[in-house]
Motif scaffolding. Sequence first.
Motif, PDB file in Angstrom:
ATOM      1  N   HIS A 502       0.839  -1.213   0.000  1.00 26.42           N
ATOM      2  CA  HIS A 502       0.000   0.000   0.000  1.00 26.42           C
ATOM      3  C   HIS A 502       0.867   1.254   0.000  1.00 26.42           C
ATOM      4  CE1 HIS A 502      -3.391   2.631   1.033  1.00 26.42           C
ATOM      5  NE2 HIS A 502      -2.587   3.188   1.915  1.00 26.42           N
ATOM      6  N   TRP A 503       1.904   1.251   0.830  1.00 25.56           N
ATOM      7  CA  TRP A 503       2.757   2.440   0.954  1.00 25.56           C
ATOM      8  C   TRP A 503       3.932   2.433  -0.020  1.00 25.56           C
ATOM      9  CZ3 TRP A 503       0.226   5.930   3.305  1.00 25.56           C
ATOM     10  CH2 TRP A 503      -0.547   5.665   4.437  1.00 25.56           C
ATOM     11  N   GLY A 504       4.188   1.305  -0.678  1.00 24.95           N
ATOM     12  CA  GLY A 504       5.390   1.197  -1.511  1.00 24.95           C
ATOM     13  C   GLY A 504       6.653   1.163  -0.684  1.00 24.95           C
ATOM     14  N   LEU A 505       6.608   0.479   0.471  1.00 25.64           N
ATOM     15  CA  LEU A 505       7.759   0.376   1.375  1.00 25.64           C
ATOM     16  C   LEU A 505       8.578  -0.847   0.993  1.00 25.64           C
ATOM     17  CD1 LEU A 505       6.211   1.217   4.851  1.00 25.64           C
ATOM     18  CD2 LEU A 505       8.079   2.437   3.736  1.00 25.64           C
ATOM     19  N   PHE A 506       9.647  -0.643   0.252  1.00 26.47           N
ATOM     20  CA  PHE A 506      10.418  -1.763  -0.259  1.00 26.47           C
ATOM     21  C   PHE A 506      11.901  -1.578   0.044  1.00 26.47           C
ATOM     22  CE2 PHE A 506       6.975  -1.362  -3.635  1.00 26.47           C
ATOM     23  CZ  PHE A 506       6.118  -2.229  -2.967  1.00 26.47           C
ATOM     24  N   ASN A 507      12.516  -2.629   0.569  1.00 22.75           N
ATOM     25  CA  ASN A 507      13.947  -2.602   0.850  1.00 22.75           C
ATOM     26  C   ASN A 507      14.748  -3.030  -0.377  1.00 22.75           C
ATOM     27  OD1 ASN A 507      12.668  -3.334   3.770  1.00 22.75           O
ATOM     28  ND2 ASN A 507      14.517  -2.100   3.946  1.00 22.75           N
ATOM     29  N   ASP A 508      15.982  -2.557  -0.444  1.00 25.83           N
ATOM     30  CA  ASP A 508      16.873  -2.975  -1.523  1.00 25.83           C
ATOM     31  C   ASP A 508      17.221  -4.457  -1.379  1.00 25.83           C
ATOM     32  OD1 ASP A 508      16.954  -0.387  -2.518  1.00 25.83           O
ATOM     33  OD2 ASP A 508      18.820   0.122  -1.489  1.00 25.83           O
ATOM     34  N   LEU A 509      17.488  -5.091  -2.494  1.00 22.81           N
ATOM     35  CA  LEU A 509      18.038  -6.437  -2.470  1.00 22.81           C
ATOM     36  C   LEU A 509      19.481  -6.359  -1.977  1.00 22.81           C
ATOM     37  CD1 LEU A 509      16.707  -7.814  -5.872  1.00 22.81           C
ATOM     38  CD2 LEU A 509      15.722  -8.107  -3.606  1.00 22.81           C
ATOM     39  N   THR A 510      19.878  -7.363  -1.207  1.00 19.41           N
ATOM     40  CA  THR A 510      21.227  -7.378  -0.635  1.00 19.41           C
ATOM     41  C   THR A 510      21.820  -8.767  -0.823  1.00 19.41           C
ATOM     42  OG1 THR A 510      20.511  -5.790   1.046  1.00 19.41           O
ATOM     43  CG2 THR A 510      22.612  -6.906   1.409  1.00 19.41           C
ATOM     44  N   LEU A 511      22.844  -8.852  -1.666  1.00 23.74           N
ATOM     45  CA  LEU A 511      23.478 -10.147  -1.927  1.00 23.74           C
ATOM     46  C   LEU A 511      24.321 -10.596  -0.741  1.00 23.74           C
ATOM     47  CD1 LEU A 511      24.814 -10.027  -5.598  1.00 23.74           C
ATOM     48  CD2 LEU A 511      22.728 -11.097  -4.746  1.00 23.74           C
ATOM     49  N   PHE A 512      24.364 -11.889  -0.559  1.00 27.50           N
ATOM     50  CA  PHE A 512      25.291 -12.497   0.403  1.00 27.50           C
ATOM     51  C   PHE A 512      26.545 -12.883  -0.372  1.00 27.50           C
ATOM     52  CE2 PHE A 512      26.226 -16.509   3.061  1.00 27.50           C
ATOM     53  CZ  PHE A 512      27.044 -15.799   3.915  1.00 27.50           C
ATOM     54  N   ASN A 513      27.665 -12.230  -0.056  1.00 22.53           N
ATOM     55  CA  ASN A 513      28.906 -12.490  -0.773  1.00 22.53           C
ATOM     56  C   ASN A 513      30.028 -12.794   0.207  1.00 22.53           C
ATOM     57  OD1 ASN A 513      31.007 -12.667  -2.625  1.00 22.53           O
ATOM     58  ND2 ASN A 513      31.368 -10.466  -2.601  1.00 22.53           N
ATOM     59  N   PRO A 514      30.244 -14.071   0.520  1.00 26.41           N
ATOM     60  CA  PRO A 514      31.350 -14.423   1.414  1.00 26.41           C
ATOM     61  C   PRO A 514      32.697 -14.520   0.701  1.00 26.41           C
ATOM     62  CG  PRO A 514      30.116 -16.382   0.838  1.00 26.41           C
ATOM     63  CD  PRO A 514      29.423 -15.238   0.157  1.00 26.41           C
ATOM     64  N   ALA A 515      32.713 -14.287  -0.619  1.00 34.33           N
ATOM     65  CA  ALA A 515      33.956 -14.380  -1.388  1.00 34.33           C
ATOM     66  C   ALA A 515      34.737 -13.067  -1.302  1.00 34.33           C
ATOM     67  CB  ALA A 515      33.643 -14.711  -2.844  1.00 34.33           C
ATOM     68  N   PRO A 516      36.041 -13.081  -1.611  1.00 39.82           N
ATOM     69  CA  PRO A 516      36.849 -11.857  -1.502  1.00 39.82           C
ATOM     70  C   PRO A 516      36.436 -10.779  -2.495  1.00 39.82           C
ATOM     71  CG  PRO A 516      38.250 -13.822  -1.570  1.00 39.82           C
ATOM     72  CD  PRO A 516      36.865 -14.269  -1.928  1.00 39.82           C
ATOM     73  N   VAL A 517      36.591  -9.534  -2.060  1.00 43.01           N
ATOM     74  CA  VAL A 517      36.455  -8.374  -2.930  1.00 43.01           C
ATOM     75  C   VAL A 517      37.862  -7.892  -3.243  1.00 43.01           C
ATOM     76  CG1 VAL A 517      35.593  -6.016  -3.141  1.00 43.01           C
ATOM     77  CG2 VAL A 517      34.220  -7.745  -1.959  1.00 43.01           C
ATOM     78  N   THR A 518      38.181  -7.735  -4.527  1.00 44.08           N
ATOM     79  CA  THR A 518      39.563  -7.425  -4.926  1.00 44.08           C
ATOM     80  C   THR A 518      39.817  -5.928  -4.970  1.00 44.08           C
ATOM     81  OG1 THR A 518      38.976  -7.503  -7.264  1.00 44.08           O
ATOM     82  CG2 THR A 518      39.715  -9.547  -6.242  1.00 44.08           C
TER      83      THR A 518
END
Length: 518
Positions: A502-518
């Motif tokens: 009704h209000w358009g209350l939506f959270n962003d998608l959030t990936l689970f990334n346990p791998a390294p970020v370079t």
Amino acid sequence: MLAEPQTTPRATGDAPRTIRLQETDNVAIVANAFGLPAGTVFPDGLTLGEFVPQGHKVALADIGTGEAVRRYGEVIGYATADIPRGGWVEESRVRTPAAPRLDELELATRVPAPLPPLEGYTFEGYRNPDGSVGTRNILAISTSVQCVAGTLEVAIRRIKQELLPRFPQVDDVVGLTHAYGCGVAINAPQAVIPIRTLQSLAQNPNFGGEVMVVGLGCEKLVSERLLPDGQSGGVVRLQDERHQGFGMMLDSIMAMAEARLAVLNRRRRETCPASDLVVGLQCGGSDAFSGVTANPALGFAADLLVRCGGTVMFSEVTEVRDAIHLLTPRAETEEVARALIREMAWYDDYLAKGDADRSANPSPGNKKGGLNNIVEKALGSVAKSGTSAIRGVLAPGERVHRKGLIFAATPASDFVCGTLQLASGITLQVFSTGRGTPYGLAEAPVIKVATRTELAERWSDLIDLDAGRVASGQATIEETGWELFHLILDVASGRRKPWSDHWGLFNDLTLFNPAPVT
């Protein structure tokens, strides 16, 4: 399923009340809003020695130093100092016990017998070519890298303004955006989790099979990897030389979107059996009432859905780990039980590598709501799973291919859990909360269930169902579960709109990334 909570007798007005869950419990929670002051006397003669906030525990008997504190019929900790009868069993007065050893668990030793089937329950859904059924008709546009998220945001604004009004059968257009795709160790072993999640997200039944990807062109995660096997022609790549400026990039995105909107616009709701539902269960902003009111009601509704032949997912590894000894005996087979243990062990290792432990959960808000530690929180959390046999286990981001009660391994974070459950295929989510949260998903409807009537009344335009009536004796777990079951069918059919929609209350998608970020 938990037995109905035992409450102290309710007299006129807001008489002092406690809730005790099992005869063996030596603590009960204070049910009265805003807590009770020192000197409060209960009908059985119990007298509070100090102020005890709502939802917090009071000792029903003297608990000596080192003695077990019991709730749910389970040990939730050990007293760090003497706690007299009528004393506040406050967080600092309870030492967290060790987690159940994974090598000592019973495997499929107490498999529940199938409950009687429920027939004749239906909802109005969108049937897809692969046989799955959605509860919404949404065009979802994936991104292969965060670099294009801003461009897609601009494009979606134009699509909603210029195109969507021409396709009235389409509910919405959403972007499956994320912070992955480049600057990451794309071939690291654990990179399989975010990549699999993105691949699975695009195939959620609410999206009608019309997969579309916007990419940049130089990213590590090649756009085509996000298309289903055998599908081609669904990618707009911004670096393609044919694009002369930003305007032409937008035109390409809109042209591809228009073609897919035309296909989706031909979809119509049709009567489908409840067995086609895939419902996710989650809790957030939990409190001491979660395992008393809302989560047992969710568990009862879960049993009803399973009896209809539907699929129900519960998740949140860290909020299952300390109650795993109650779940592996319920696994349908030893193979399923070992898969549960596999996911617990993986997460134990993941936390250890991050120099974290179980004390990182619960949150400060959970503790204000009366939860002393992760053991107490987990025992209340698993009440969502009801009483059915556990038929399958999904690693993070895996798509579901079985019906029945499924454990989908996710972190406890609301946003990460929601994203992973969407990837696993839920088409509707039920979310219980005690402290309150405006959480919502654009990709699937979210039904919010309050653990306390005080929250449901204060947030009357955010909460869809008040389970707090169980604590006050105005409704039973069974009655509340049936009410939730019918609400699920109505929301899945588009007959009812939850408040977050009704209000358009939506959270962003959030990936689970346990791998390294370079």
